[in-house]
Design a protein around this motif. Structure first.
Motif, mmCIF file in Angstrom:
data_model
loop_
_atom_site.group_PDB
_atom_site.id
_atom_site.type_symbol
_atom_site.label_atom_id
_atom_site.label_comp_id
_atom_site.label_asym_id
_atom_site.label_seq_id
_atom_site.Cartn_x
_atom_site.Cartn_y
_atom_site.Cartn_z
ATOM 1 N N THR A 23 0.837 -1.196 0.000
ATOM 2 C CA THR A 23 0.000 0.000 0.000
ATOM 3 C C THR A 23 0.875 1.252 0.000
ATOM 4 O OG1 THR A 23 -1.590 -1.234 1.329
ATOM 5 C CG2 THR A 23 -1.951 1.121 1.146
ATOM 6 N N ASP A 24 0.800 1.998 -1.072
ATOM 7 C CA ASP A 24 1.413 3.315 -1.148
ATOM 8 C C ASP A 24 2.876 3.322 -0.695
ATOM 9 O OD1 ASP A 24 1.189 5.921 -1.905
ATOM 10 O OD2 ASP A 24 0.657 6.625 0.109
ATOM 11 N N VAL A 25 3.684 2.496 -1.310
ATOM 12 C CA VAL A 25 5.091 2.409 -0.911
ATOM 13 C C VAL A 25 5.943 3.333 -1.776
ATOM 14 C CG1 VAL A 25 7.114 0.896 -0.868
ATOM 15 C CG2 VAL A 25 4.911 0.055 -0.037
ATOM 16 N N LYS A 31 22.434 3.644 -5.940
ATOM 17 C CA LYS A 31 23.550 2.966 -6.631
ATOM 18 C C LYS A 31 24.636 2.635 -5.621
ATOM 19 C CE LYS A 31 23.261 3.961 -11.468
ATOM 20 N NZ LYS A 31 23.493 4.918 -12.546
ATOM 21 N N GLY A 32 25.045 1.380 -5.612
ATOM 22 C CA GLY A 32 26.159 0.958 -4.772
ATOM 23 C C GLY A 32 25.796 0.701 -3.325
ATOM 24 N N GLU A 33 24.535 0.793 -2.945
ATOM 25 C CA GLU A 33 24.203 0.588 -1.535
ATOM 26 C C GLU A 33 23.769 -0.839 -1.228
ATOM 27 O OE1 GLU A 33 21.037 2.406 0.659
ATOM 28 O OE2 GLU A 33 19.636 2.205 -1.022
ATOM 29 N N PHE A 34 23.807 -1.167 0.058
ATOM 30 C CA PHE A 34 23.322 -2.452 0.555
ATOM 31 C C PHE A 34 22.081 -2.133 1.370
ATOM 32 C CE2 PHE A 34 24.896 -6.870 1.550
ATOM 33 C CZ PHE A 34 23.733 -7.279 2.176
ATOM 34 N N LEU A 35 20.931 -2.559 0.900
ATOM 35 C CA LEU A 35 19.679 -2.187 1.551
ATOM 36 C C LEU A 35 18.933 -3.431 2.028
ATOM 37 C CD1 LEU A 35 17.478 0.033 2.141
ATOM 38 C CD2 LEU A 35 16.554 -0.506 -0.121
ATOM 39 N N PHE A 36 18.490 -3.357 3.302
ATOM 40 C CA PHE A 36 17.671 -4.444 3.832
ATOM 41 C C PHE A 36 16.204 -4.070 3.776
ATOM 42 C CE2 PHE A 36 21.510 -5.763 6.306
ATOM 43 C CZ PHE A 36 21.549 -7.071 5.873
ATOM 44 N N ILE A 37 15.376 -5.035 3.440
ATOM 45 C CA ILE A 37 13.926 -4.886 3.613
ATOM 46 C C ILE A 37 13.547 -5.937 4.646
ATOM 47 C CG2 ILE A 37 11.654 -5.028 2.538
ATOM 48 C CD1 ILE A 37 13.096 -2.947 1.097
ATOM 49 N N THR A 38 13.023 -5.504 5.768
ATOM 50 C CA THR A 38 12.635 -6.495 6.778
ATOM 51 C C THR A 38 11.121 -6.459 6.976
ATOM 52 O OG1 THR A 38 12.802 -4.986 8.621
ATOM 53 C CG2 THR A 38 14.784 -6.199 8.027
ATOM 54 N N GLY A 39 10.675 -7.362 7.803
ATOM 55 C CA GLY A 39 9.244 -7.427 8.072
ATOM 56 C C GLY A 39 8.838 -8.866 8.248
ATOM 57 N N PRO A 40 7.764 -9.117 8.945
ATOM 58 C CA PRO A 40 7.300 -10.479 9.173
ATOM 59 C C PRO A 40 6.836 -11.138 7.862
ATOM 60 C CG PRO A 40 5.686 -8.909 9.982
ATOM 61 C CD PRO A 40 6.890 -8.111 9.603
ATOM 62 N N SER A 41 6.639 -12.440 7.902
ATOM 63 C CA SER A 41 6.135 -13.140 6.713
ATOM 64 C C SER A 41 4.807 -12.530 6.291
ATOM 65 C CB SER A 41 5.923 -14.626 7.024
ATOM 66 O OG SER A 41 7.145 -15.210 7.354
ATOM 67 N N LEU A 214 8.706 -3.379 6.396
ATOM 68 C CA LEU A 214 7.338 -3.465 5.883
ATOM 69 C C LEU A 214 6.455 -4.146 6.917
ATOM 70 C CD1 LEU A 214 7.831 -4.710 2.189
ATOM 71 C CD2 LEU A 214 6.719 -2.583 2.875
ATOM 72 N N GLU A 215 5.248 -3.604 7.058
ATOM 73 C CA GLU A 215 4.273 -4.291 7.896
ATOM 74 C C GLU A 215 2.911 -4.196 7.223
ATOM 75 O OE1 GLU A 215 3.901 -3.251 12.177
ATOM 76 O OE2 GLU A 215 6.031 -3.818 12.174
#
Lengths: 232, 296
Positions: A23-25, A31-41, A214-215
């Motif tokens: 929803t509305d993300v 460029k060149g970054e290490f990005l985590f996306i976390t959140g429950p299943s 994300l939730e």
């Protein structure tokens, strides 16, 4: 000054069966970054990676990859587009009837590289993930950790500008997970952007990289030790 | 098309056939069996048509000349018979020849005919060969109306029945070939589709890695063609060998008066058409089956 490689603008994804995954993300991968996306299943992490890889199209909003709206990619250009992104999946997705060498070579064959080049680059990248001795093995003869490293080798062999790893450690034990993260950090250090979706908070907290959370399909403030920045 | 692409198709197809050995063998077996049955039915149909034609070609009209007719009028009658519509040829059989033939037919009992040479009771005759067997009744009617004709014989009643029988045989042959042809198509398609179904995941992964449709499709189609042509060649070889030995058996058995189509005549049609069937079936079934999994 960081430059956005992938940008999502107000992206909403509702599947045909009515499930609202995102929803509305609004976010970006620089460029060149290490990005985590976390959140429950079920929070929408996989949907996010699938949208960037254009396996799905957003219901609303836009996904921009390297300055181009990927919804406008024609089916002919699709193959070319996907070669610029290396994918690593939780379930490895290796071809069971192909050897380690052939699985990695496949990505180069798809890219139309000549056989000479394939014979040179595949051993190089397999050496890098420490599997040079297993070139002739089939996936079923490898451990989970080894299979995931083959999958990573396949993702890297085309020298992509972005590697997307969706729960890459989900099926691995602690030691193998650590080895995989080490490899991901190494390629990130060499300039490749890495987007890793995970719910392994211990990894996220240890590394201290930028983290988005994300939730239920919405971006929320990440509460751990990683640094959270909205948008950019 | 680039040579490199074609080379990859071949390599992929052969490696995959080799690694999925049992699946490939069962697919080849299925093509073999269905084409074997189809080929057998085709040969049967071919021979049925051949025999029908031979039977029809054997139908002739016999025209018996009145005893009192002068020799010059007899030859005049021959010319008139030749002008009847639908008559392809006229043969004159003088009464002496007819008696000789009768003597031969009687064999050991030919003594019965002794003394008949001086007072031959058999009439002179003409034998009319029709252009088409169905014209026989009409020819007979016209011949009967000519002066000097004593009697016309063509196996009335029997010929009509025979003609309807040979026509029926032809229709049945075509129908059987069509039914078994469809069955062969269905069997082969199902087998090849099953073998591709088991590799659905592979196709999806290749597409995710950015493969074009032809990249995925090419080796599968080639694989189908190899399976189809190997199955077809085996089927054709079995059929040809079986047919040759059958023909030999029939020719050795003197009591059979029907001659089958010669082995050398069926060789090319068998190999050619079965191979074409196999290649086409393999390629089309593969292409159709892969197509369903290509949209990822």
């Amino acid at each position: 000054m960081l430059f956005g490689l992938v940008k999502l603008y107000n992206v909403t994804k509702i599947y045909d069966n009515g499930v609202k995954a995102l929803t509305d993300v609004t976010m970006s991968v620089n460029k060149g970054e290490f990005l985590f996306i976390t959140g429950p299943s079920g929070a929408g992490k996989t949907t996010l990676t699938r949208l960037i890889h254009r396996e799905e199209l957003p219901t609303r909003g836009q996904v921009i990859f390297d300055g181009k709206n990927i919804a406008r990619i024609k089916s002919k250009e699709m193959a070319l587009f996907r070669r610029r992104i290396g994918m690593v999946f939780q379930d490895f997705r290796l071809l069971p009837r192909k050897t380690v060498f052939e699985n990695v070579a496949l990505a180069l064959e798809i890219a139309g590289e000549p056989w000479r080049e394939i014979k040179k680059r595949v051993p190089e990248v397999l050496d890098r993930v420490g599997l040079l001795s297993k070139v002739k093995s089939f996936p079923s003869q490898l451990s989970g950790g080894e299979q995931q490293r083959v999958s990573l080798a396949r993702a890297l062999v085309n020298r992509p500008c972005l590697v997307i790893a969706d729960e890459p450690t989900g099926n691995l034990d602690m030691e193998n997970a650590r080895e995989l993260i080490r490899l991901l950090l190494e390629i990130n250090h060499e300039g490749t952007s890495v987007l890793m979706a995970t719910h392994a908070l211990d990894i996220v907290n240890t590394l201290g990289k930028r983290t988005l959370s994300l939730e239920e399909g919405r971006l929320v403030q990440y509460e751990g030790q990683g640094t959270y920045r909205y948008g950019t | 098309m680039e040579l490199r692409v074609l080379w990859r198709w071949w390599r992929e197809a052969l490696v995959s056939l080799f690694r999925n050995g049992w699946l490939a063998l069962s697919a080849i077996g299925m093509v073999l069996v269905s084409l074997l049955i189809l080929g057998f039915v085709c040969l049967l149909a071919l021979n049925a048509a051949h025999v029908s034609r031979m039977v029809e070609e054997g139908i002739e009209v016999s025209v018996f000349v009145g005893e009192e007719l002068a020799p010059d009028l007899v030859s005049q009658l021959g010319k008139e018979l030749g002008q009847i519509e639908g008559v392809a040829g006229v043969t004159f059989i003088p009464k002496e020849q007819a008696l000789e033939k009768l003597r031969e037919d009687l064999g050991g009992k030919s003594g019965l005919l002794t003394g008949l040479e001086e007072d031959n009771p058999l009439p002179d005759a003409f034998r009319l060969r029709p252009e088409d067997a169905s014209l026989v009744p009409a020819i007979a009617r016209q011949a009967e109306a000519l002066p000097g004709v004593e009697k016309v014989r063509y196996g009335e009643g029997v010929v009509e029945k025979l003609l309807s029988l040979t026509n029926w045989v032809r229709v049945a042959a075509v129908g059987l070939v069509a039914i078994f042809g469809l069955a062969a198509v269905f069997l082969t398609m199902t087998t090849i589709r099953l073998s591709i179904l088991s590799r659905q995941e592979e196709i999806g992964i290749m597409k995710l890695l950015g493969a074009t449709n032809w990249f995925v499709r090419g080796p599968f189609i080639l694989e189908g063609i190899i399976i189809g042509s190997v199955g077809a060649m085996l089927a054709a070889s079995f059929l040809y060998w079986g047919y040759l030995s059958l023909v030999e058996q029939i020719e050795r058995a003197t009591f059979v008066f029907i001659q089958p189509v010669a082995g050398s005549e069926v060789a090319m049609p068998i190999f050619g058409s079965l191979l074409a069937c196999g290649v086409l079936l393999g390629a089309v079934s593969s292409a159709l089956s892969v197509h369903r999994f290509l949209t990822v």
